[in-house]
Enzyme design. Structure first.
Site, short mmCIF file in Angstrom:
data_model
loop_
_atom_site.label_atom_id
_atom_site.label_comp_id
_atom_site.label_asym_id
_atom_site.label_seq_id
_atom_site.Cartn_x
_atom_site.Cartn_y
_atom_site.Cartn_z
N PHE A 16 0.82 -1.21 0.00
CA PHE A 16 0.00 0.00 0.00
C PHE A 16 0.86 1.27 0.00
O PHE A 16 0.73 2.13 -0.87
CB PHE A 16 -0.92 -0.05 1.22
CG PHE A 16 -1.83 1.13 1.40
CD1 PHE A 16 -2.51 1.69 0.34
CD2 PHE A 16 -2.01 1.68 2.66
CE1 PHE A 16 -3.36 2.77 0.51
CE2 PHE A 16 -2.86 2.76 2.85
CZ PHE A 16 -3.53 3.31 1.77
N LEU A 17 1.76 1.37 0.96
CA LEU A 17 2.64 2.53 1.03
C LEU A 17 3.77 2.45 0.02
O LEU A 17 4.10 3.44 -0.65
CB LEU A 17 3.21 2.68 2.44
CG LEU A 17 4.24 3.79 2.66
CD1 LEU A 17 3.63 5.16 2.36
CD2 LEU A 17 4.80 3.74 4.07
N TYR A 156 4.20 -7.92 16.76
CA TYR A 156 4.44 -7.00 15.64
C TYR A 156 5.14 -5.73 16.13
O TYR A 156 6.12 -5.27 15.53
CB TYR A 156 3.12 -6.64 14.95
CG TYR A 156 3.24 -5.49 13.98
CD1 TYR A 156 3.99 -5.62 12.81
CD2 TYR A 156 2.64 -4.25 14.25
CE1 TYR A 156 4.13 -4.56 11.93
CE2 TYR A 156 2.77 -3.19 13.37
CZ TYR A 156 3.51 -3.34 12.21
OH TYR A 156 3.65 -2.29 11.34
N LYS A 160 8.97 -4.28 15.07
CA LYS A 160 9.20 -2.95 14.49
C LYS A 160 10.15 -2.12 15.37
O LYS A 160 11.00 -1.38 14.87
CB LYS A 160 7.88 -2.21 14.30
CG LYS A 160 6.95 -2.83 13.27
CD LYS A 160 7.56 -2.86 11.88
CE LYS A 160 7.58 -1.50 11.22
NZ LYS A 160 8.06 -1.55 9.81
#
Length: 375
Positions: A16-17, A156, A160
């Site tokens: 998406f990005l 998650y 990150k």
């Protein structure tokens, strides 16, 4: 400082990005953009082709954990924008796989970048690196200097956080040509816009619920989403600043929150705001008190744990997701504005119109498909 003549690698370029970053870079007169991902949809490839840029676009399909593939990908590159990762809010992905791709994959990309004298490295981080923490402590208009108690949380978020740390710690390492490695990380708010899989999932659910969005977030749990075009533009502007001797000194080794002029909403009310002109509604309140929802989520997690030896059951929501959806968590982008000149490319009205048009386009198609599936 322009990016003219630069060769850039974008990982996660089919996402998406990532694909939005690629599209914007193709308008910046680079010598080459290498778009790396494990797979690309036909729609994404067509989107790239429609731009008709003079910049050489090289599509690279492969795994970020493949050393020989990454060595080839970074060879001759001076700028890496690393947006590839697995996003998982529900625990659908095994923890080992998350760490293997999000952390080990990032570390391998860093190793190959340093080996081949890549000068600039931008990491697409996440707001979850900050929180919310397990207690759901709120932040209102926070910034990079805000003190917040981070607790060990969902896998998650941990991956990150660890990957961002690895990127920022390597800033300043000497390169073979006598220069030094320059890194920064951009922590984007919740991304929305055309092609968002998360938004599409909510639209699907609303269609099946007579075009009414379900409410899993309280009205007062305000967040500040960012339009995907603006988040991508922040990466382009950071890349330009890195090549500027003065601005480069300011941003190296730092992280930045990336937001825009999108008004603050709860997640449920934001979905409604984007689609209300198309006749969508939103449930006025939570299906049950928030405390009861947490208890129900805990029960589902216990059931999932007990069933694990026999079958993999992933609940549709958990306590972590409830905390994300119901914690006021807003941040300012003033530091990015001050340090590297970040300025949103799209206004809130334009972002809303663009997203609304996309929702309108997919609604008819999705409604017909979902109704036939339901029958």
């Amino acid at each position: 400082m322009s990016l003219a003549g630069v060769k850039c690698l974008v990982t996660g370029a089919g996402g998406f990005l990532g694909q939005t970053i690629v599209c914007q870079l193709l308008g910046e007169n680079l010598a080459e953009v290498r778009a790396l991902d494990k797979a690309f949809s036909s729609e994404t490839l067509q989107r790239f082709a429609d731009l008709k840029s003079t910049t050489l676009l090289t599509i690279m399909k492969g795994d970020i954990r493949d050393t020989s593939f990454l060595r080839k990908a970074v060879h001759g590159i001076s700028l890496v924008i690393h947006s590839a990762c697995i996003i998982d809010f529900l625990g659908e992905v095994e923890k080992r796989v998350l760490w293997d791709i999000n952390v080990a994959g990032t570390q391998l990309l860093l190793e190959m970048s340093l080996l081949h004298d890549v000068k600039y490295f931008i990491y697409t981080s996440s707001l979850e690196v900050t929180g919310p923490n397990r207690k759901g402590d709120p932040i209102y208009d926070g910034d990079e200097d805000s003190i917040y108690q981070v607790t060990n949380g969902f896998p998650y978020a941990e991956t990150k956080r660890e990957a961002e740390k690895a990127v920022l710690e390597l800033d300043g390492l000497p390169l073979k040509d006598g220069s030094s490695f320059v890194t920064c990380a951009l922590r984007s708010m919740y991304l929305y816009g055309e092609g968002s899989s998360f938004l599409l999932k909510h639209v699907d659910e609303a269609i099946l619920n007579n075009k009414v969005f379900s409410r899993m977030s309280q009205k007062e749990a305000l967040v500040n989403p960012v339009y995907v075009g603006n988040a991508a533009w922040a990466h382009v502007q950071a890349a330009k600043a890195m090549r500027n001797p003065e601005k480069g000194k300011q941003i190296r080794g730092r992280f930045y929150y990336i937001a825009d002029d999108t008004p603050h909403f709860s997640y449920a009310d934001f979905n409604h705001e984007l689609a209300k002109e198309l006749g969508f509604g939103v449930e006025p309140k939570l299906a049950m008190p928030l405390t009861m929802l947490y208890c129900y989520a805990l029960l589902l997690e216990i059931v999932s744990f007990l069933l694990r030896p026999f079958v993999r059951y992933v609940p549709s929501f958990n306590r972590h997701l409830l905390t994300l959806l119901n914690t006021p968590f807003t941040f300012s982008f003033k530091k990015a504005q001050r340090d590297f000149g970040y300025k949103p490319r799209y206004s809130w009205e334009e972002a809303k119109q663009r997203t609304g048009r996309w929702i309108a386009e997919v609604t008819l198609e999705r409604a017909a498909s979902l109704k036939s599936r339901k029958v």
